[in-house]
Design a protein around this motif. Sequence first.
Motif, mmCIF file in Angstrom:
data_model
loop_
_atom_site.group_PDB
_atom_site.id
_atom_site.type_symbol
_atom_site.label_atom_id
_atom_site.label_comp_id
_atom_site.label_asym_id
_atom_site.label_seq_id
_atom_site.Cartn_x
_atom_site.Cartn_y
_atom_site.Cartn_z
ATOM 1 N N PHE A 1 0.826 -1.203 0.000
ATOM 2 C CA PHE A 1 0.000 0.000 0.000
ATOM 3 C C PHE A 1 0.862 1.256 0.000
ATOM 4 O O PHE A 1 0.490 2.277 -0.589
ATOM 5 N N GLU A 2 2.018 1.164 0.637
ATOM 6 C CA GLU A 2 2.913 2.321 0.699
ATOM 7 C C GLU A 2 3.422 2.731 -0.683
ATOM 8 O O GLU A 2 3.838 3.878 -0.884
ATOM 9 N N GLU A 3 3.387 1.792 -1.649
ATOM 10 C CA GLU A 3 3.900 2.063 -2.991
ATOM 11 C C GLU A 3 2.811 2.097 -4.061
ATOM 12 O O GLU A 3 3.096 2.336 -5.237
ATOM 13 N N VAL A 4 1.568 1.869 -3.676
ATOM 14 C CA VAL A 4 0.516 1.661 -4.672
ATOM 15 C C VAL A 4 0.289 2.880 -5.565
ATOM 16 O O VAL A 4 0.024 2.746 -6.767
ATOM 17 N N ALA A 5 0.412 4.083 -5.008
ATOM 18 C CA ALA A 5 0.115 5.280 -5.800
ATOM 19 C C ALA A 5 1.115 5.492 -6.922
ATOM 20 O O ALA A 5 0.777 6.064 -7.966
ATOM 21 N N SER A 6 2.347 5.023 -6.739
ATOM 22 C CA SER A 6 3.341 5.162 -7.808
ATOM 23 C C SER A 6 3.139 4.124 -8.901
ATOM 24 O O SER A 6 3.486 4.367 -10.066
ATOM 25 N N LEU A 7 2.560 2.977 -8.539
ATOM 26 C CA LEU A 7 2.324 1.911 -9.515
ATOM 27 C C LEU A 7 0.969 2.056 -10.187
ATOM 28 O O LEU A 7 0.819 1.761 -11.384
ATOM 29 N N TYR A 8 -0.026 2.480 -9.432
ATOM 30 C CA TYR A 8 -1.394 2.646 -9.939
ATOM 31 C C TYR A 8 -1.890 4.017 -9.489
ATOM 32 O O TYR A 8 -2.597 4.132 -8.490
ATOM 33 N N PRO A 9 -1.521 5.058 -10.211
ATOM 34 C CA PRO A 9 -1.809 6.424 -9.765
ATOM 35 C C PRO A 9 -3.305 6.690 -9.640
ATOM 36 O O PRO A 9 -4.109 6.240 -10.457
ATOM 37 N N PRO A 10 -3.695 7.429 -8.599
ATOM 38 C CA PRO A 10 -5.114 7.680 -8.338
ATOM 39 C C PRO A 10 -5.804 8.501 -9.433
ATOM 40 O O PRO A 10 -7.036 8.537 -9.480
ATOM 41 N N GLU A 11 -5.038 9.135 -10.295
ATOM 42 C CA GLU A 11 -5.632 9.840 -11.421
ATOM 43 C C GLU A 11 -6.212 8.880 -12.455
ATOM 44 O O GLU A 11 -7.090 9.253 -13.245
ATOM 45 N N GLU A 12 -5.748 7.620 -12.425
ATOM 46 C CA GLU A 12 -6.166 6.643 -13.422
ATOM 47 C C GLU A 12 -6.919 5.455 -12.828
ATOM 48 O O GLU A 12 -7.640 4.754 -13.541
ATOM 49 N N TYR A 13 -6.757 5.229 -11.542
ATOM 50 C CA TYR A 13 -7.337 4.044 -10.899
ATOM 51 C C TYR A 13 -8.164 4.457 -9.683
ATOM 52 O O TYR A 13 -7.842 5.423 -8.996
ATOM 53 N N GLU A 14 -9.211 3.714 -9.414
ATOM 54 C CA GLU A 14 -9.968 3.861 -8.182
ATOM 55 C C GLU A 14 -9.617 2.723 -7.231
ATOM 56 O O GLU A 14 -8.908 1.778 -7.609
ATOM 57 N N MET A 15 -10.106 2.798 -6.014
ATOM 58 C CA MET A 15 -9.799 1.768 -5.019
ATOM 59 C C MET A 15 -11.070 1.384 -4.278
ATOM 60 O O MET A 15 -11.966 2.207 -4.071
ATOM 61 N N HIS A 16 -11.152 0.115 -3.893
ATOM 62 C CA HIS A 16 -12.204 -0.342 -2.986
ATOM 63 C C HIS A 16 -11.543 -1.077 -1.834
ATOM 64 O O HIS A 16 -10.711 -1.971 -2.052
ATOM 65 N N VAL A 17 -11.897 -0.693 -0.612
ATOM 66 C CA VAL A 17 -11.320 -1.312 0.587
ATOM 67 C C VAL A 17 -12.185 -2.495 0.983
ATOM 68 O O VAL A 17 -13.321 -2.337 1.425
ATOM 69 N N ALA A 18 -11.631 -3.695 0.807
ATOM 70 C CA ALA A 18 -12.376 -4.938 1.017
ATOM 71 C C ALA A 18 -11.950 -5.588 2.326
ATOM 72 O O ALA A 18 -11.176 -6.549 2.361
ATOM 73 N N ILE A 19 -12.459 -5.043 3.410
ATOM 74 C CA ILE A 19 -12.205 -5.559 4.754
ATOM 75 C C ILE A 19 -13.562 -5.698 5.427
ATOM 76 O O ILE A 19 -14.433 -4.835 5.243
ATOM 77 N N VAL A 20 -13.750 -6.738 6.222
ATOM 78 C CA VAL A 20 -15.067 -6.952 6.824
ATOM 79 C C VAL A 20 -15.242 -6.121 8.100
ATOM 80 O O VAL A 20 -15.035 -4.914 8.070
ATOM 81 N N TYR A 21 -15.630 -6.712 9.229
ATOM 82 C CA TYR A 21 -16.089 -5.935 10.383
ATOM 83 C C TYR A 21 -15.141 -5.974 11.571
ATOM 84 O O TYR A 21 -15.548 -5.662 12.698
ATOM 85 N N GLY A 22 -13.876 -6.320 11.355
ATOM 86 C CA GLY A 22 -12.917 -6.373 12.456
ATOM 87 C C GLY A 22 -12.855 -5.058 13.220
ATOM 88 O O GLY A 22 -12.914 -3.969 12.632
ATOM 89 N N GLN A 23 -12.751 -5.180 14.549
ATOM 90 C CA GLN A 23 -12.693 -4.011 15.431
ATOM 91 C C GLN A 23 -13.851 -3.048 15.161
ATOM 92 O O GLN A 23 -13.671 -1.837 15.050
#
Length: 229
Positions: free
Chosen positions: A54-76
């Motif tokens: 995740f620390e490198e994702v913006a350089s590999l898949y820039p937010p100007e071209e890609y969207e994101m979905h956070v797929a985590i359930v109900y922890g905490q």
Amino acid sequence: MTKTKKLVIFGDKSYAEIVCEYFMHDSLYEVVAFTTEQAYLTKTEFCGLPVVAFEEVASLYPPEEYEMHVAIVYGQMNRIREKMCAAAKAKGYKLATYVSSRAFVWRNVQIGENVFIFEDNTLQPFVEIKNNVILWSGNHIGHSSVIENNVFISSHVVVSGFCNIGHNAFIGVNSAIGNQVKLGANTWVSPGAIIIGDVPAGSLVKGAKSDIAPLNEGILFKKLAMMAE
């Protein structure tokens, strides 16, 4: 279906696999990669796609071209998902929402970002689903009800009309909530609960629990025969 958008999914566990399946086969999104925090990065590939830090994702898949979905359930109490949504937005990502083509959503329902609505959900008029909400399959959200941020609603839950479900709540399977009920924030509703009055924030609502005992077939068959008479 022609794909017009590209998506990175945060997560690399079973729920992320389910999310990928729905986005790939029932949306305009093409899933191109998965991401997770460096400290939890244990694989380089998932579902045939790359997994990146995740620390490198913006350089590999820039937010100007890609969207994101956070797929985590109900922890905490959904706080992990809430935290990572904020982190993704801080990197500049738009958070993608998925609504199943097999859900019934009335024309004036409002739906926020990073929402995931499975099949067979019914969303009646004037419902508002805020950000980062998961509605698993088969729920009924009654007219004029509001589901606040970071809520997880399991399957076959009935939320009646004019309800307010507070932020970061969890509602277990087969629960029912009566009209005009306010469910407080950070509340855990166990499976099979029936709620007909307001619930304070931070509550635990216990649901139906069946007694479990060793099976005595003779007694069981005798009781069934008596019921049939």
